[in-house]
Design an enzyme around this catalytic site. Structure first.
Site, PDB file in Angstrom:
ATOM      1  N   SER A 229      -7.951   2.817  -0.713  1.00 57.39           N
ATOM      2  CA  SER A 229      -6.967   2.355  -1.684  1.00 57.39           C
ATOM      3  C   SER A 229      -7.075   3.139  -2.987  1.00 57.39           C
ATOM      4  CB  SER A 229      -7.168   0.867  -1.978  1.00 57.39           C
ATOM      5  OG  SER A 229      -8.365   0.670  -2.722  1.00 57.39           O
ATOM      6  N   GLU A 250      -7.550  10.661  -0.200  1.00 60.32           N
ATOM      7  CA  GLU A 250      -6.263  10.218   0.350  1.00 60.32           C
ATOM      8  C   GLU A 250      -6.190   8.726   0.085  1.00 60.32           C
ATOM      9  OE1 GLU A 250      -4.865   8.032   2.740  1.00 60.32           O
ATOM     10  OE2 GLU A 250      -4.170   9.281   4.386  1.00 60.32           O
ATOM     11  N   CYS A 284      -1.334   4.180   6.141  1.00 60.89           N
ATOM     12  CA  CYS A 284      -0.982   4.597   4.777  1.00 60.89           C
ATOM     13  C   CYS A 284       0.365   5.288   4.719  1.00 60.89           C
ATOM     14  CB  CYS A 284      -2.061   5.509   4.209  1.00 60.89           C
ATOM     15  SG  CYS A 284      -2.344   6.992   5.188  1.00 60.89           S
TER      16      CYS A 284
END
Length: 478
Positions: A229, A250, A284
């Protein structure tokens, strides 16, 4: 299915945690224990850092050919243990057995592709305009790398980090998420069984407040890399400042999925379902906010609801399900909160939004469809990361472009249109690191990375090697 007890992998050995603590991994489909793992603490993290430092001294001095030989040996062993690894992911985080193959691919492709990519790395020759010197830029391994991994793709994430790190000549400490650590621990057992050089890869899991904090604040790592996150990324960056470290991250996403009136309707529909409900929406790059032109909105919404209602829920290695449970009750219940918030602000619950009958145990939720999404709703503002699809009509290009960019995130985006001028404009003006037009493709050789609050650097492709390499200029007088 119970996988028994698995130890930490530190310094080439399978070891208990110094404290002796263990952590129970619970199956998200039925709340039953599926494994126990050694539960690391600060002392174990320190041992892993020291081991990785020694491992780097050895590994970085090997030739690329020697490193490749070891990576190929590991790749072969992973394939030999494919079924157990896939089953572990089914029972630790609820993947479908078919879906778990993507994780295996992430490991084997990373171990195969990156040695070849390193072969193509060339020293850069720099001309000397006065003819007094020769100059070149060379690449060398950065040092010890620490990887913090998300739970949604337990082994794909391992492959994304292990491949470039090992090919570049770095040693690596892998900290999987406590929500899905089992498959990573099984990789540790495989490394042990093939006598992989000690300290080059180390695998441990424990409380982030102690294990991750102690590794992040240590001056030993040269590289911190993570998948997770945005909030976790911000904390890692803040804690890392005890020394100058390379960072690769990422982070969160809030992907717009834009369907124009001239789109290939069936293709957009198929991918809109797959990108939302694959892995139970816990991706994601999932289609987070679905924008459909008003002239086809009613037709698309009806077809979308019909497709979502036919998705098969199930669990187990013999299941042919389309969707499994969510990883935890906390994450599942967060979906109910998002649905409640959206409906209270004017959205319509078109389908789902409940616990399926007969699946009261575990973390199940029906695939859910909301219509009438607006920017005031949490499903618009936040990364859903679950099996809730939110749709919204739009009228003009200017309107949907503004809506798509109205987010702090900038990872993936998707547009479906055959208008070349529109494609050119949206390719330029969408504020996302990835813009996919009339289709979707992810692969080990394609760069994967975000902008804004979605990350730093890239996974996949030759660009991932940059996280694990330092550049040096060598100049010599003639």
């Amino acid at each position: 299915m119970n996988f028994g007890y698995h130890k930490l992998y530190i310094g080439g050995a399978l070891v208990d945690a110094v404290s002796g603590k263990r952590h129970t991994v619970v199956c998200p489909a039925n709340d039953e224990p599926t494994a126990e793992i050694a539960w690391a603490g600060e002392e174990d993290a320190t041992l892993a850092l020291v081991a990785a430092q020694k491992g780097f001294e050895y590994w970085s001095k090997l030739s690329l050919a020697e490193r490749t030989e070891w990576m190929t040996k590991l790749r072969t062993a992973v394939l030999e243990n494919e079924h157990e690894l896939r089953a572990a992911m089914v029972y630790e985080m609820g993947k479908t057995y078919a879906g778990a193959w993507e994780d295996i691919e992430g490991v084997i492709n990373g171990l195969e592709w990156y040695p070849a990519a390193m072969k193509n790395m060339r020293d850069e020759q720099i001309p000397d305009y006065e003819n007094t010197h020769t100059h070149k830029m060379v690449h060398q391994p950065a040092g010890v790398a620490v990887a913090y991994l998300a739970w949604n793709f337990p082994l794909l994430n391992v492959g994304f980090k292990m491949g470039p790190a090992l090919a570049a000549g770095c040693s690596l400490i892998i900290k999987p998420s406590a929500a899905s650590p089992l498959s990573a621990y099984l990789i540790g057992k495989i490394l042990h069984d093939i006598n992989f050089p000690p300290g080059v890869v180390n695998i441990l899991c424990g409380p982030s407040s102690t294990v991750a904090h102690s590794m992040t604040t240590s001056t030993i790592p040269a590289v911190l890399t993570m998948i997770g996150s945005t909030q976790t990324g911000q904390k890692v960056i803040a804690d890392s400042t005890t020394s100058i470290k390379k960072l690769g991250m990422e982070l969160g996403g809030n992907a717009p999925f834009i369907v124009f009136e001239d789109a290939d309707f069936e293709k957009a529909l198929n991918l809109g379902i797959a990108l939302k409900f694959g892995n139970s929406g816990q991706v994601c790059v999932a289609a987070n906010r679905i924008f459909v032109h008003q002239n086809i909105y009613g037709k698309f919404l009806a077809a979308y609801i019909e497709r979502a209602s036919k998705l098969k829920l199930g669990h187990g290695v013999d299941s042919n399900a389309d969707m499994g449970p969510m990883v935890s009750k906390k994450d599942r219940d967060r979906m109910f909160d998002l649905i409640k918030d959206a409906v209270s602000k004017g959205a319509t619950l078109e389908y789902g939004g409940k616990i399926p009958k007969g699946k009261e145990k575990g973390n199940w939720i029906q695939p859910t469809v909301l219509s009438g999404m607006t920017p005031e709703m949490e499903v618009f503002k936040k990364e859903t990361f679950g099996a809730v699809a939110s749709l919204m009509p739009f009228e003009t290009d200017d309107e949907v472009l503004a809506l798509a960019n109205d987010t702090e995130y900038g990872l993936a985006s998707y547009i479906f249109t055959n208008d070349h001028r529109r494609i050119e404009r949206f390719s330029r003006d969408l504020q996302f690191g990835e813009i996919q037009i009339n289709g979707v493709k992810y692969s080990i050789y394609l760069p994967h990375g975000g902008i804004k609050n979605s990350g730093i650097g890239h996974d996949c492709s030759h660009l991932a090697l940059d996280d694990y390499l330092v550049k040096k200029r060598i100049s010599m007088a003639i």
